[in-house]
Motif scaffolding. Structure first.
Motif, mmCIF file in Angstrom:
data_model
loop_
_atom_site.group_PDB
_atom_site.id
_atom_site.type_symbol
_atom_site.label_atom_id
_atom_site.label_comp_id
_atom_site.label_asym_id
_atom_site.label_seq_id
_atom_site.Cartn_x
_atom_site.Cartn_y
_atom_site.Cartn_z
ATOM 1 N N UNK A 257 -25.241 12.376 19.289
ATOM 2 C CA UNK A 257 -25.949 11.319 20.011
ATOM 3 C C UNK A 257 -24.965 10.285 20.559
ATOM 4 N N UNK A 258 -24.025 9.853 19.732
ATOM 5 C CA UNK A 258 -23.021 8.880 20.172
ATOM 6 C C UNK A 258 -22.189 9.438 21.313
ATOM 7 N N UNK A 259 -21.743 10.672 21.160
ATOM 8 C CA UNK A 259 -20.923 11.294 22.194
ATOM 9 C C UNK A 259 -21.672 11.383 23.520
ATOM 10 N N UNK A 260 -22.944 11.743 23.457
ATOM 11 C CA UNK A 260 -23.739 11.858 24.677
ATOM 12 C C UNK A 260 -23.979 10.506 25.332
ATOM 13 N N UNK A 261 -23.923 9.443 24.537
ATOM 14 C CA UNK A 261 -24.073 8.086 25.082
ATOM 15 C C UNK A 261 -22.751 7.503 25.577
ATOM 16 N N UNK A 262 -21.657 8.253 25.383
ATOM 17 C CA UNK A 262 -20.349 7.756 25.783
ATOM 18 C C UNK A 262 -19.751 6.780 24.797
ATOM 19 N N UNK A 263 -20.229 6.796 23.575
ATOM 20 C CA UNK A 263 -19.731 5.920 22.516
ATOM 21 C C UNK A 263 -18.813 6.730 21.611
ATOM 22 N N UNK A 264 -17.655 6.196 21.255
ATOM 23 C CA UNK A 264 -16.753 6.954 20.377
ATOM 24 C C UNK A 264 -17.451 7.393 19.096
ATOM 25 N N UNK A 265 -17.282 8.667 18.762
ATOM 26 C CA UNK A 265 -17.940 9.249 17.589
ATOM 27 C C UNK A 265 -16.896 9.682 16.574
ATOM 28 N N UNK A 266 -17.243 9.712 15.307
ATOM 29 C CA UNK A 266 -16.290 10.168 14.285
ATOM 30 C C UNK A 266 -15.986 11.652 14.454
ATOM 31 N N UNK A 267 -14.849 12.067 13.932
ATOM 32 C CA UNK A 267 -14.463 13.476 13.984
ATOM 33 C C UNK A 267 -15.479 14.328 13.223
ATOM 34 N N UNK A 268 -15.774 15.503 13.771
ATOM 35 C CA UNK A 268 -16.782 16.377 13.157
ATOM 36 C C UNK A 268 -16.196 17.702 12.682
ATOM 37 N N UNK A 269 -14.898 17.912 12.835
ATOM 38 C CA UNK A 269 -14.321 19.223 12.520
ATOM 39 C C UNK A 269 -14.509 19.605 11.059
ATOM 40 N N UNK A 270 -14.295 18.661 10.142
ATOM 41 C CA UNK A 270 -14.447 18.972 8.721
ATOM 42 C C UNK A 270 -15.900 19.290 8.389
ATOM 43 N N UNK A 271 -16.836 18.524 8.962
ATOM 44 C CA UNK A 271 -18.251 18.768 8.704
ATOM 45 C C UNK A 271 -18.690 20.112 9.267
ATOM 46 N N UNK A 272 -18.164 20.504 10.405
ATOM 47 C CA UNK A 272 -18.529 21.797 10.979
ATOM 48 C C UNK A 272 -18.037 22.946 10.108
#
Length: 455
Positions: free
Chosen positions: A326-341
């Motif tokens: 959601x943040x990424x789609x709004x153009x807002x910096x988002x936390x890294x997701x690689x570990x969660x994926x």
């Protein structure tokens, strides 16, 4: 940028997925609205009892007590600081064109959104057993709610039946609480459970914990059983008639039965906001389609068991991922997701192992006698459903319109899966060809007066 109104983000559900999604958005400087049916956040798995309840989190949540405490404290702090809006004891009953119709204590309120994260969780996946319409028959989830929220066992002589981790968990929790559990009847045979050993090894600690709970049940636990009939009199349940793995007929006296075959995703709201669905052969149910981050449509994100049946740990991860998307789609910096994926992929392997080990009893559903009740809300029988197929063809909603199956309070949550199996058996089609019941509002029962006050 300063003149632009902040996006309106609504999260539906305050379980592990909804709490983590809210925290991620708050950390990014946003103020989400969280709508939940409970009085306090926690969801089903970490459901909180009323204030003043004397049982400790360790007694309520076992080895997950620390996780439950952390999630409760996180959400309560964010709410107390005014960094999110918590609509408690509120149920979303409809969704249309960026608006949610929310039933609360004062009636229906309409809440608009630019983005919505659905963290609606799951409920018991139940299969009809002849006699299950009698008083004293509950889902496993209902038995667990009564134990967690009120320290109540729903009967002095209890039989639990079905298959899956929840069957063992609820049995072990009731035994630990001192309840009279007479038998735990698992329809999955031992050889079926062992087929998924490698996949379950993806989470060895969780698998071992499950085996430990199974050991706590001792001789109460029986695998590979055949469920025949729930006996009852005018007062309710009296006994469970079943056959053991060796085919020997057994009769276990009881006055309460809890039943469930793992979980079914709660998808009614996902349907109303326009998500597409695919039939998952392994889970034997229709699930909304979303990418790994939870994106399921324009401005729509899904998290938790409502899209992937991964349990509480998976729900926390999915909540963070959906909020990051959601943040990424709004153009807002988002936390890294690689570990969660990476963690999500491991949890999915484990979940697929559970689906193999504890399958949905399709053969049992298809073999129901004609007089067996399938839809408890409308008293629709297996014979009536088969007759509707003969008159109207093998499409789920056509059978629904002719037999009234799925038209009651639960809107097919408890009867749809078995109905589809009956139709498939009657027509020789696969369940995915039968289709699914269309979602419609209100997704929960709502009093007429609430809509009148809205006007």
């Amino acid at each position: 940028m300063s003149e632009t109104a902040p996006p309106r983000i609504v999260i539906v559900g305050a379980g592990p997925a909804g709490i983590r999604a809210a925290a991620t958005l708050v950390d990014a400087g946003l103020h989400p609205v969280v709508i939940d049916e409970g009085n306090r956040a926690g969801g089903q798995i970490y459901r909180r009892p009323p204030a003043g309840f004397i049982r400790t989190p360790e007694q309520l949540y076992g080895s997950d007590a620390a996780k439950a405490r952390a999630l409760h404290a996180l959400f309560d702090r964010l709410a107390a600081e005014g960094r999110l809006t918590h609509c408690a004891a509120s149920s979303v009953v409809a969704a249309h064109e960026g608006r949610l119709h929310v039933l609360g204590e004062v009636g229906i309120e309409v809440i608009g959104y630019d983005r919505v994260i659905l963290a609606t969780g799951a409920s018991d996946r139940v299969a009809p057993v002849p006699g299950w319409q009698n008083a004293g028959v509950y889902s496993l989830g209902a038995a667990q709610i009564a134990l967690k929220a009120q320290a109540v066992a729903l009967g002095p002589r209890i039989v639990l039946m079905g298959s899956g981790p929840l069957l063992t968990l609820v049995g072990a929790q009731l035994v630990k609480a001192g309840a009279g559990v007479a038998a735990v009847l698992d329809t999955s045979p031992w050889h079926q459970q062992m087929r998924s050993f490698r996949r379950l090894a993806a989470r060895p600690i969780v698998a071992l914990r499950g085996l430990a709970m199974r050991a706590r049940l001792g001789g109460r636990y029986h695998a590979g059983v055949t469920l025949e009939r729930i006996e009852a009199d005018g007062q309710g349940v009296t006994a469970m008639r079943w056959r053991d793995a060796g085919g020997r007929q057994r009769l276990t006296p009881c006055d309460m039965i809890g039943m469930g075959w793992h979980l079914r995703a709660e998808t009614h709201l996902a349907d109303l906001v326009g998500c597409t669905f695919t039939y998952d052969e392994q889970w034997r149910q229709w699930l909304p389609r979303a990418d790994q981050m939870g994106r399921a449509g324009k401005g729509v994100y899904l998290a938790g068991d409502g899209v992937r049946l991964l349990g509480a740990d998976g729900a926390e991860i999915a909540g963070r991922l959906a909020a990051a998307a959601c943040l990424s789609d709004l153009g807002i910096p988002a936390p890294s997701t690689s570990a969660d994926l990476r963690k999500l992929a491991r949890l999915e392997r484990f979940a697929r192992g559970l689906a193999i080990a504890f399958p949905w009893p399709e053969a049992m559903a298809r073999a129901l006698p004609d007089d067996a009740i399938v839809c408890r809300c409308e008293n629709a029988t297996a014979g009536g459903i088969r007759e509707s197929v003969e008159h109207g063809g093998g499409e789920a909603n056509r059978v629904k319109s002719l037999s009234r199956v799925g038209m009651g309070r639960c809107q097919g949550r408890y009867c749809q899966l078995a109905t589809v199996e009956l139709i498939a058996a009657q027509t020789g089609c696969t369940p995915d060809a039968i289709g699914r019941f269309r979602g419609q509002a209100p997704v929960r029962p709502a009093p007429i007066g609430a809509f009148l006050r809205q006007g």
